[in-house]
Write a protein that holds these residues in place. Structure first.
Motif, PDB file in Angstrom:
ATOM      1  N   ILE A  31       0.972  -1.154   0.200  1.00 49.94           N
ATOM      2  CA  ILE A  31      -0.043   0.047   0.005  1.00 49.94           C
ATOM      3  C   ILE A  31       0.845   1.224   0.147  1.00 49.94           C
ATOM      4  CG2 ILE A  31      -1.851   1.224   1.415  1.00 49.94           C
ATOM      5  CD1 ILE A  31      -2.956  -1.474  -0.111  1.00 49.94           C
ATOM      6  N   GLN A  32       0.770   2.191  -0.986  1.00 52.21           N
ATOM      7  CA  GLN A  32       1.797   3.130  -1.181  1.00 52.21           C
ATOM      8  C   GLN A  32       1.243   4.224  -0.092  1.00 52.21           C
ATOM      9  OE1 GLN A  32       0.045   3.019  -4.755  1.00 52.21           O
ATOM     10  NE2 GLN A  32       1.692   1.811  -5.757  1.00 52.21           N
ATOM     11  N   GLY A  33       2.191   5.263   0.159  1.00 54.08           N
ATOM     12  CA  GLY A  33       2.219   6.021   1.447  1.00 54.08           C
ATOM     13  C   GLY A  33       0.941   7.366   0.998  1.00 54.08           C
ATOM     14  N   ASN A  34       1.246   7.797   0.142  1.00 56.72           N
ATOM     15  CA  ASN A  34       0.389   8.925  -0.315  1.00 56.72           C
ATOM     16  C   ASN A  34       0.049   9.819   0.939  1.00 56.72           C
ATOM     17  OD1 ASN A  34       0.351   8.081  -2.959  1.00 56.72           O
ATOM     18  ND2 ASN A  34      -1.287   6.865  -2.895  1.00 56.72           N
ATOM     19  N   GLY A  35       0.831  10.270   1.588  1.00 52.00           N
ATOM     20  CA  GLY A  35       0.748  11.036   2.864  1.00 52.00           C
ATOM     21  C   GLY A  35       0.511  10.267   4.207  1.00 52.00           C
TER      22      GLY A  35
END
Length: 132
Positions: A100-104
């Motif tokens: 799952i990518q971070g994106n904040g």
């Protein structure tokens, strides 16, 4: 006799492949929500979002799409669900690797071992992946 044995082996291989495809069809494209009331030690239980859950203060979940897109649903700061997007792939027959990518938000990498998938009840073990 030799041909009968070969035919039996071939039938078993086809049956195993058919069972995996049926399980995969049930797993993918479905939104699964955590049924934490049914958890057993380290095995987490998920049910389709269409299931009639007992009242709770929120449920987390996920969706694995056929194209390799993973969507994780977490409880948002103002209640409701918030979607975090990432990718998934098979690590082996019963294990799925998720990123799952971070994106904040903190990035997440884990494996999800499918313990069982029967009668719309998904049981998994989730283990964080060790970063090298």
């Amino acid at each position: 006799m030799k041909y009968a044995s070969l035919l039996c082996v071939l039938c078993l291989m086809l049956l195993a492949n058919t069972c995996r495809k049926q399980a995969e069809a049930e797993l993918l494209g479905q939104t699964w929500l955590h049924s934490y009331e049914e958890d057993e030690e380290d095995v987490l239980v998920y049910r389709p979002n269409s299931y009639d859950f007992p009242p709770s203060r929120g449920r987390t979940g996920f969706t694995l799409e056929r194209e390799g897109v993973a969507k994780q649903y977490v409880i948002a700061p103002a209640d409701g669900l918030e979607e975090h997007v990432g990718i998934w792939e098979y690590k082996d027959k019963n294990t799925i690797r998720v990123h799952i990518q971070g994106n904040g938000y903190p990035e997440q990498r884990y494996t999800m071992e499918v313990v069982s998938l029967k009668d719309s009840v998904l049981k998994v073990r989730i283990k964080p992946e060790v970063q090298d």
